[in-house]
Write an enzyme that holds these catalytic residues in place. Structure first.
Site, PDB file in Angstrom:
ATOM      1  N   ASP A 261       0.866  -1.180   0.000  1.00 20.94           N
ATOM      2  CA  ASP A 261       0.000   0.000   0.000  1.00 20.94           C
ATOM      3  C   ASP A 261       0.903   1.230   0.000  1.00 20.94           C
ATOM      4  O   ASP A 261       1.326   1.708   1.047  1.00 20.94           O
ATOM      5  CB  ASP A 261      -0.899  -0.025   1.237  1.00 20.94           C
ATOM      6  CG  ASP A 261      -1.826   1.187   1.317  1.00 20.94           C
ATOM      7  OD1 ASP A 261      -1.786   2.037   0.413  1.00 20.94           O
ATOM      8  OD2 ASP A 261      -2.583   1.270   2.297  1.00 20.94           O
ATOM      9  N   ASP A 407     -17.382   4.443  -1.031  1.00 14.69           N
ATOM     10  CA  ASP A 407     -16.129   4.078  -0.367  1.00 14.69           C
ATOM     11  C   ASP A 407     -16.429   3.711   1.092  1.00 14.69           C
ATOM     12  O   ASP A 407     -17.578   3.509   1.487  1.00 14.69           O
ATOM     13  CB  ASP A 407     -15.143   5.242  -0.485  1.00 14.69           C
ATOM     14  CG  ASP A 407     -13.693   4.791  -0.536  1.00 14.69           C
ATOM     15  OD1 ASP A 407     -13.334   3.900   0.247  1.00 14.69           O
ATOM     16  OD2 ASP A 407     -12.913   5.345  -1.330  1.00 14.69           O
ATOM     17  N   ASP A 520     -10.418  -3.234  -1.849  1.00 16.12           N
ATOM     18  CA  ASP A 520      -9.263  -2.348  -1.701  1.00 16.12           C
ATOM     19  C   ASP A 520      -8.393  -2.884  -0.555  1.00 16.12           C
ATOM     20  O   ASP A 520      -8.776  -3.813   0.158  1.00 16.12           O
ATOM     21  CB  ASP A 520      -9.767  -0.935  -1.385  1.00 16.12           C
ATOM     22  CG  ASP A 520      -8.715   0.137  -1.617  1.00 16.12           C
ATOM     23  OD1 ASP A 520      -7.585  -0.195  -2.022  1.00 16.12           O
ATOM     24  OD2 ASP A 520      -9.035   1.316  -1.378  1.00 16.12           O
ATOM     25  N   ARG A 579      -7.308  -3.930  -5.919  1.00 15.71           N
ATOM     26  CA  ARG A 579      -6.074  -3.147  -6.006  1.00 15.71           C
ATOM     27  C   ARG A 579      -4.851  -4.056  -6.045  1.00 15.71           C
ATOM     28  O   ARG A 579      -3.910  -3.793  -6.779  1.00 15.71           O
ATOM     29  CB  ARG A 579      -5.973  -2.161  -4.847  1.00 15.71           C
ATOM     30  CG  ARG A 579      -4.824  -1.166  -5.024  1.00 15.71           C
ATOM     31  CD  ARG A 579      -4.876  -0.039  -4.018  1.00 15.71           C
ATOM     32  NE  ARG A 579      -4.536  -0.480  -2.664  1.00 15.71           N
ATOM     33  CZ  ARG A 579      -4.426   0.345  -1.620  1.00 15.71           C
ATOM     34  NH1 ARG A 579      -4.650   1.640  -1.773  1.00 15.71           N
ATOM     35  NH2 ARG A 579      -4.127  -0.117  -0.421  1.00 15.71           N
ATOM     36  N   ASP A 595      -3.403   4.753  -5.916  1.00 13.81           N
ATOM     37  CA  ASP A 595      -3.541   6.132  -5.435  1.00 13.81           C
ATOM     38  C   ASP A 595      -2.626   7.090  -6.188  1.00 13.81           C
ATOM     39  O   ASP A 595      -1.579   7.514  -5.694  1.00 13.81           O
ATOM     40  CB  ASP A 595      -3.245   6.181  -3.934  1.00 13.81           C
ATOM     41  CG  ASP A 595      -4.247   5.370  -3.135  1.00 13.81           C
ATOM     42  OD1 ASP A 595      -5.307   5.038  -3.680  1.00 13.81           O
ATOM     43  OD2 ASP A 595      -3.965   5.056  -1.965  1.00 13.81           O
ATOM     44  N   HIS A 653     -12.293   9.078  -9.745  1.00 13.11           N
ATOM     45  CA  HIS A 653     -12.216   8.841  -8.302  1.00 13.11           C
ATOM     46  C   HIS A 653     -11.400   9.970  -7.686  1.00 13.11           C
ATOM     47  O   HIS A 653     -10.548  10.557  -8.341  1.00 13.11           O
ATOM     48  CB  HIS A 653     -11.569   7.486  -8.032  1.00 13.11           C
ATOM     49  CG  HIS A 653     -11.589   7.063  -6.591  1.00 13.11           C
ATOM     50  ND1 HIS A 653     -12.639   7.347  -5.741  1.00 13.11           N
ATOM     51  CD2 HIS A 653     -10.684   6.365  -5.848  1.00 13.11           C
ATOM     52  CE1 HIS A 653     -12.376   6.832  -4.546  1.00 13.11           C
ATOM     53  NE2 HIS A 653     -11.202   6.232  -4.577  1.00 13.11           N
TER      54      HIS A 653
END
Length: 922
Positions: A261, A407, A520, A579, A595, A653
């Protein structure tokens, strides 16, 4: 710890400086096994093949290898696989315990073909790989493999002597020894080691360094090198925010494959990102090949080349002077644990390699048609009223969309499978309101579960023993969005089956048929874990997390997709976005690039990132339109919509802290530009759907690197990643430079012609074409010799267009007759597969005759859609146009001809899209 403290910590995590903290993520020097292995330099390999141990059966060859330094024996297995592939497996001959072998990635046990021994002496042996001129040479001392075709070496294995296999051993001392760590890092990878792997982690919250011995059986890393003579260009091994052509790593960092992440990632470096697919393609004008390194542990890849760094002048000088040096690329794979299991895909064409890899790991899941349309998302739409207002805003501004997304804030205290009772008190009514407009919703379901005994999901997972364990046997817990969280063990098939059952309509309260899912944070993300992920000594049954880290995200998406299928009784196709991903993830849905930021370079990098994924099987890829972090200028936002409209997964997004950016909030001129980009996407949905059907059947990528896939001998394209092909027939060169007044597109193929899809202007192939652009420009070209179906009556959603008519765009070419396809089914079920309910037709134009013929005689499906118009580019004016039907009926068609552009438009053929017909120009 109170909820307020949790929220404050998470706010710091997500609202601080919007840039990656590289100090949170390891370099190779900070990864002890990578540093050890990389310290081993090319030279004489200590490994020797014991030819007297050879065993040859109908399915494989086995041979023992010995390390002459420590006398440890390995077992080599060689397989000749159907479809021009070779599999090489190396494991310990007698390990203290089993080493991890990756399950559930291969779709079956790859079928083999017999190997035949052609010759053998004390130095080695020669084996036939089936083709008359294709041979596998095994050299004994030092051990080396060479695959040859005729006199040409296609690939060499261990030619640089970098095979290193750290064997399992009994650890002498279980105590962590920080002083010894430094010594161990300096130890040669091939030497005997008896102590455990030392890992040090900086704890940012507590402010000190934590060191511990994590590997109970000592270091277990593996390494192997491959040499590719004649190759200068290699691609793949996503995910990295870098150029499509992989760079050499000499003197720098290797490419890292370790699902992480990463908070607003940097561009143009080899840092690990959210997914890891250990597949590399090599390409030269003569051949395309692939390497699939089947290992789910942390992996590093080094690349070197004997032509790296040479200038164009230097290369020309070599040519003038008659330099005999053959270009060569050398690749080295290093993994922390597991075994060596590598598939060598010998091509020889790009299409062959795609088919070979698909035969191993499967093809892209065939998505519902609506999933190929436009998606509107942000973190977060506030409540049901906000959802209704956004939905109404699209109608008021005449912009189509199919999915609106929710979300993490939609759930009750970030308890997934629930709804906030104050913000979303009537989810079924909200979903019904969308369904009334034939629209859908996606809600996030992450794989970290809030530790709360009153929360049904947590209680059931804990009572069933389905959580990942820590090394002491307790449930592993870490911090994520809900605060203290447990992590389900998705490697356990019983856990996956239970998770899938939670998507049933009577389990997931408030859900309906038009609610789909987003996974996610499934790297997995652990905010207080090392490198923001799970500790490597966490336990999954008999295995440590280190052994299987990169496959965790695949299992989450697998279980979720199965849940969506089961809830409909196996009728409906799922849509699941993930993701994190691994080899094989293409079978379960879509991925996105994570991201990103509202910056021009982040817009540009979407092209090579998605192209790279397409090369290794994942066609359903997209990036957050507008950028997740920061706020785009109106110009950047418009250009991003124009680019995203021509990428497979099309979703806007944005981060919680960014200003709202629905398409109508930037003034009427920009609203009109965005509307036009989205409408172009909807008009092309028949073509997108056909491409995904083809990808699902064959493994061929939807979004293709322009030219070296379709024009493999055109060297001008090998390092180009600012344009791409959709299928074979649409070339797209998005405008990705701020303030651009023009772009230069490369139109491939000497003798080809390309037509601007907006103006119908014809251009010759084999040239760099400068195109003046304005803010409305999206440079797109249709290849001469192609037929592309569109639906030009754009409505509020793709489902509303189901029965609308088609317009066929026929682009003529002096080189070939024009052809295309038309695929139609119900757009959302598995009936195309189970009941053969679909229409699949060949469209062809030759000798002034356009025809539609059935490509699937065994299929059955009826459609209400018809052919409304036919536009022929590069045509001559006919005297009359006749429509002929199989029953002998004929009718004359009205037409218009634009002599200045050579465009012939046939009006109102009115024929059903699912039947045979012929149009004759006279």
């Amino acid at each position: 710890i109170g909820d307020n403290y949790i929220e404050s910590i998470l706010t710091v995590c997500v609202s601080g400086s919007w840039a990656v903290d590289r100090g949170n993520f390891k370099t190779c020097d900070q990864s002890t096994f990578c540093k050890r292995q990389r310290a081993l330099k090319p030279g004489q390999s200590p490994y020797r093949a014991l030819l007297e141990t050879l065993e040859l059966t109908n399915t494989k060859l086995t041979l023992q290898l010995i390390n002459d330094n420590n006398k440890v024996r390995l077992l080599l297995e060689l397989y000749r696989l159907q479809g021009n592939m070779t599999r090489v497996k190396i494991n310990e001959l007698k390990p203290l315990k089993p080493r991890f072998e990756v399950p559930d990635v291969l779709i079956n046990d790859p079928p083999t073909e017999p190997l035949s021994l052609l010759s053998q002496d004390e130095n080695g042996m020669v084996l036939s790989l089936g083709a008359d001129s294709q041979r596998l040479i095994v050299s004994a001392k030092p051990f080396r493999l060479d695959i040859m075709e005729g006199r040409e070496v296609l690939l060499s294995l261990n030619s640089r002597g970098l095979l290193a296999f750290e064997h399992l051993r009994i650890r002498k001392d279980t105590l962590a020894d920080p002083e010894g760590a430094e010594k161990k890092e300096e130890t040669d990878a091939a030497s005997e080691q008896t102590e455990g792997e030392e890992v040090c982690v900086r704890d940012e919250w507590r402010g000190f360094l934590m060191c511990c011995v994590l590997s109970p059986s000592g270091p277990t890393s593996i390494s192997l090198d491959f040499s590719l003579p004649g190759v200068e260009h290699v691609y793949g091994i996503p995910e990295h925010a870098d150029t499509l052509k992989l760079k050499t790593t000499d003197g720098g960092e290797p490419y890292r494959l370790y699902n992480l992440d990463v908070f607003q990632y940097e561009l143009f470096n080899p840092m690990a990102l959210y997914g890891a697919i250990p597949v590399m393609l090599s390409h030269s004008p003569q051949r395309t090949m692939g390497l699939f390194w089947l290992n789910a542990a942390e992996t590093w890849v080094d690349i070197s080349s004997n032509t790296a760094g040479k200038t164009v002048f230097g290369q020309m000088l070599d040519y003038v002077q008659g330099s005999s040096e053959t270009p060569q690329t050398d690749v080295r794979w290093i993994s922390e644990s597991g075994i060596i299991d590598v598939f060598i895909m010998l091509g020889p064409t790009p299409t062959d390699v795609f088919a070979q890899y698909a035969s191993l790991t499967g093809t892209q899941a065939f998505p519902p048609l609506a999933a190929l349309a436009y998606h509107q998302c942000r973190w977060n739409y506030n409540d049901q009223e906000d959802v209704a207002a956004v939905d109404q805003g699209f109608d008021q501004h005449d912009i189509p969309y199919d999915f609106i997304w929710l979300d993490i804030e939609h759930a009750d205290g970030k308890r997934y499978f629930t709804w906030d009772p104050h913000k979303f008190p009537q989810p079924k009514e909200m979903l019904q309101g969308l369904e009334d407009k034939r629209r859908k919703m996606v809600a996030i379901v992450d794989p970290h579960i809030k530790v709360d005994n009153s929360y049904k999901i947590h209680s059931e997972i804990r009572s069933r023993g389905f959580y990942i364990k820590n090394k002491d046997g307790g449930d592993y817990e870490g911090w994520c969005w809900p605060g203290n969280s447990g992590y389900p063990d998705f490697t356990n098939p019983e856990m996956r089956a239970w998770w899938a059952s939670m998507f049933a309509y009577d389990q997931y309260e408030g859900s309906r048929e038009n609610l789909y899912t987003w996974n996610d944070m499934n790297e997995p993300s652990v905010f207080n874990g090392p490198e923001v992920t799970m500790h490597k000594d966490a336990v999954h049954g008999n295995w440590e997390h280190r052994d299987l880290h990169n496959i965790y995200g695949l299992y989450v998406q697998m279980a979720t997709a199965e849940g969506l299928i089961q809830r409909s009784g196996g009728v409906e196709r799922p849509f699941v976005l993930t993701r994190a991903f691994f080899a094989g993830s293409q079978r379960y849905g879509a991925v996105w690039t994570g991201d990103n930021a509202a910056e021009w370079d982040h817009l540009k990098i979407t092209i090579p990132m998605c192209l790279s994924l397409g090369l290794v099987g994942v066609s359903f890829c997209g990036a957050d339109v507008g950028g997740f972090f920061k706020s785009p200028s109106p110009e950047l936002l418009v250009r991003w919509y124009q680019t995203g409209a021509y990428q497979p997964f099309f979703r806007a997004h944005a981060h919680l802290d960014t200003p709202r950016r629905e398409p109508w909030l930037f003034g009427p001129e920009n609203t009109a530009l965005i509307r036009e980009a989205v409408r172009q996407r909807y008009a092309l949905l028949p073509y997108w759907y056909q491409l995904f059907y083809h990808a699902h059947r064959t493994g061929q990528p939807v979004m293709r690197y322009s030219l070296w896939v379709e024009y493999p001998q055109d060297t001008a394209t090998f390092s180009m990643d600012d344009q791409f092909l959709l299928g074979r027939d649409l070339l797209v060169h998005p405008v990705t430079e701020e303030g651009a007044r023009g772009v230069t597109a490369y139109l491939p193929g000497n003798g080809e012609v390309w037509f601007d899809v907006h103006t119908f202007q014809k251009h010759n192939g084999g040239q760099n074409l400068y195109i003046p652009v304005t803010m409305s420009s999206i440079p797109v070209f249709q290849r001469g010799g192609s037929i592309i179906p569109r639906k030009v009556r754009v409505r509020r959603s793709s489902s509303c267009m189901e029965h609308d008519p088609y317009t066929l765009y026929v682009a003529l070419s002096p080189k070939r007759f024009a052809q295309g396809e038309l695929y139609i089914d119900d757009g959302h079920t598995f009936s195309y597969e189970k009941q053969k309910e679909f229409i699949y037709r060949r469209l062809a134009f030759a000798n002034n005759t356009l025809s539609s013929r059935n490509l699937a005689p065994g299929s059955q499906f009826t459609t209400l859609s018809w052919i409304e118009k036919i536009v022929i580019l590069g045509a001559s004016k006919p005297s009359k146009v006749t429509l002929k039907m199989p029953d002998g009926k004929e009718s004359q068609l009205e037409f218009d001809f634009d002599a200045s552009m050579s465009v012939l438009t046939l009006r109102k053929p009115g024929v059903n899209a699912g039947v045979d017909w012929t149009v004759v120009l006279q």
